[in-house]
Design a protein around this motif. Sequence first.
Motif, PDB file in Angstrom:
ATOM      1  N   LYS A  48      11.036 -22.634  23.300  1.00 42.35           N
ATOM      2  CA  LYS A  48      10.712 -22.340  24.790  1.00 42.35           C
ATOM      3  C   LYS A  48      10.921 -23.864  25.447  1.00 42.35           C
ATOM      4  O   LYS A  48      11.370 -23.968  26.516  1.00 42.35           O
ATOM      5  CB  LYS A  48       9.421 -21.794  24.994  1.00 42.35           C
ATOM      6  CG  LYS A  48       9.180 -21.606  26.616  1.00 42.35           C
ATOM      7  CD  LYS A  48       7.774 -21.164  26.766  1.00 42.35           C
ATOM      8  CE  LYS A  48       7.255 -19.794  25.891  1.00 42.35           C
ATOM      9  NZ  LYS A  48       5.974 -19.348  26.068  1.00 42.35           N
ATOM     10  N   GLU A  49      10.483 -24.851  24.855  1.00 43.87           N
ATOM     11  CA  GLU A  49      10.373 -25.949  25.269  1.00 43.87           C
ATOM     12  C   GLU A  49      11.861 -26.710  25.243  1.00 43.87           C
ATOM     13  O   GLU A  49      12.152 -27.579  26.272  1.00 43.87           O
ATOM     14  CB  GLU A  49       9.266 -26.969  24.804  1.00 43.87           C
ATOM     15  CG  GLU A  49       7.879 -26.726  24.852  1.00 43.87           C
ATOM     16  CD  GLU A  49       7.624 -26.792  26.427  1.00 43.87           C
ATOM     17  OE1 GLU A  49       8.000 -27.868  26.973  1.00 43.87           O
ATOM     18  OE2 GLU A  49       7.083 -25.932  26.797  1.00 43.87           O
ATOM     19  N   ARG A  82      14.521 -25.045  25.447  1.00 47.68           N
ATOM     20  CA  ARG A  82      15.391 -24.563  26.609  1.00 47.68           C
ATOM     21  C   ARG A  82      15.278 -25.030  28.002  1.00 47.68           C
ATOM     22  O   ARG A  82      16.158 -24.678  28.770  1.00 47.68           O
ATOM     23  CB  ARG A  82      15.283 -22.863  26.524  1.00 47.68           C
ATOM     24  CG  ARG A  82      16.037 -22.120  25.401  1.00 47.68           C
ATOM     25  CD  ARG A  82      17.539 -22.333  25.574  1.00 47.68           C
ATOM     26  NE  ARG A  82      18.142 -21.744  24.534  1.00 47.68           N
ATOM     27  CZ  ARG A  82      18.834 -22.543  23.727  1.00 47.68           C
ATOM     28  NH1 ARG A  82      18.781 -23.948  23.844  1.00 47.68           N
ATOM     29  NH2 ARG A  82      19.598 -22.144  22.554  1.00 47.68           N
ATOM     30  N   ARG A  83      14.044 -25.724  28.129  1.00 47.02           N
ATOM     31  CA  ARG A  83      13.755 -26.581  29.523  1.00 47.02           C
ATOM     32  C   ARG A  83      14.605 -27.559  29.604  1.00 47.02           C
ATOM     33  O   ARG A  83      15.017 -27.985  30.601  1.00 47.02           O
ATOM     34  CB  ARG A  83      12.312 -26.862  29.496  1.00 47.02           C
ATOM     35  CG  ARG A  83      11.263 -25.935  29.531  1.00 47.02           C
ATOM     36  CD  ARG A  83       9.963 -26.365  29.380  1.00 47.02           C
ATOM     37  NE  ARG A  83       8.959 -25.594  29.166  1.00 47.02           N
ATOM     38  CZ  ARG A  83       8.441 -24.658  29.978  1.00 47.02           C
ATOM     39  NH1 ARG A  83       8.976 -24.576  31.265  1.00 47.02           N
ATOM     40  NH2 ARG A  83       7.405 -23.917  29.596  1.00 47.02           N
ATOM     41  N   ILE A  84      15.296 -28.187  28.588  1.00 46.28           N
ATOM     42  CA  ILE A  84      16.012 -29.303  28.704  1.00 46.28           C
ATOM     43  C   ILE A  84      17.514 -29.133  27.945  1.00 46.28           C
ATOM     44  O   ILE A  84      18.569 -30.071  28.230  1.00 46.28           O
ATOM     45  CB  ILE A  84      15.393 -30.589  27.893  1.00 46.28           C
ATOM     46  CG1 ILE A  84      15.195 -30.023  26.427  1.00 46.28           C
ATOM     47  CG2 ILE A  84      14.124 -30.877  28.646  1.00 46.28           C
ATOM     48  CD1 ILE A  84      14.717 -31.434  25.654  1.00 46.28           C
TER      49      ILE A  84
END
Length: 229
Positions: free
Chosen positions: A70-71, A73-75
């Motif tokens: 999830k983290e 995919r933020r970047i």
Amino acid sequence: MNNETIKILIADDEARMRALVRDYLRVKGYQVLEAENGAEALSVFEREPDIALVLLDVMMPELDGFETLKELRRISEVPVLMLTARSEERDELRGFSLGADEYIAKPFSPKVLMARVEAVLKRTAANPEGIVLETAGIRLDERAHEVSVDGKNIDLSFKEFELLRYFLENKGIALSREKILNHVWNYDYFGDARTIDTHVKKLRAKMGEKGAYIRTIWGMGYKFEPEEA
């Protein structure tokens, strides 16, 4: 692109598992980076943003694989192959909903893992932005791992998704069960080709009325024949 220029990150809290995967990847010529938990994996990726593929274990301390993904995919949209000791369909769907590209259950054959790695790298190199297939109100988004029918999203297992993609890519072509098995199950399945019938039945049910577009070719296999508007 030569393998020597491709960086792969392994994130797994089991040192023995990391070593096994690392050795096989290095034999193929890949550069390998390692992390023993999700937080470390994110730190490594921030330092090495040109990583081409992440192998991400689900069960890890600090941040599990799902939270790490999830983290991540933020970047980044870097391809991610999830490794898990659990093979429940809901876990697969959760991983894909968060943006995983592939899913493989432990224990696995190193040769199977290498085949998956090479398939993901080949696919993303050919389609860096992912592909979207659309026909007769059916839309398949490979990067998001989403399928919609007439604008309504439907939840598919990994194999159902791959099966539908193969049908969409071969619209109007009669496909034998053996050919479908070779392309959709390929290297990781040994068994009766009739398993395809079960998956087709489930896929048709989830597609509602448009499931009828997957037509049975008696004594052979199937053909995807949509009624174009």
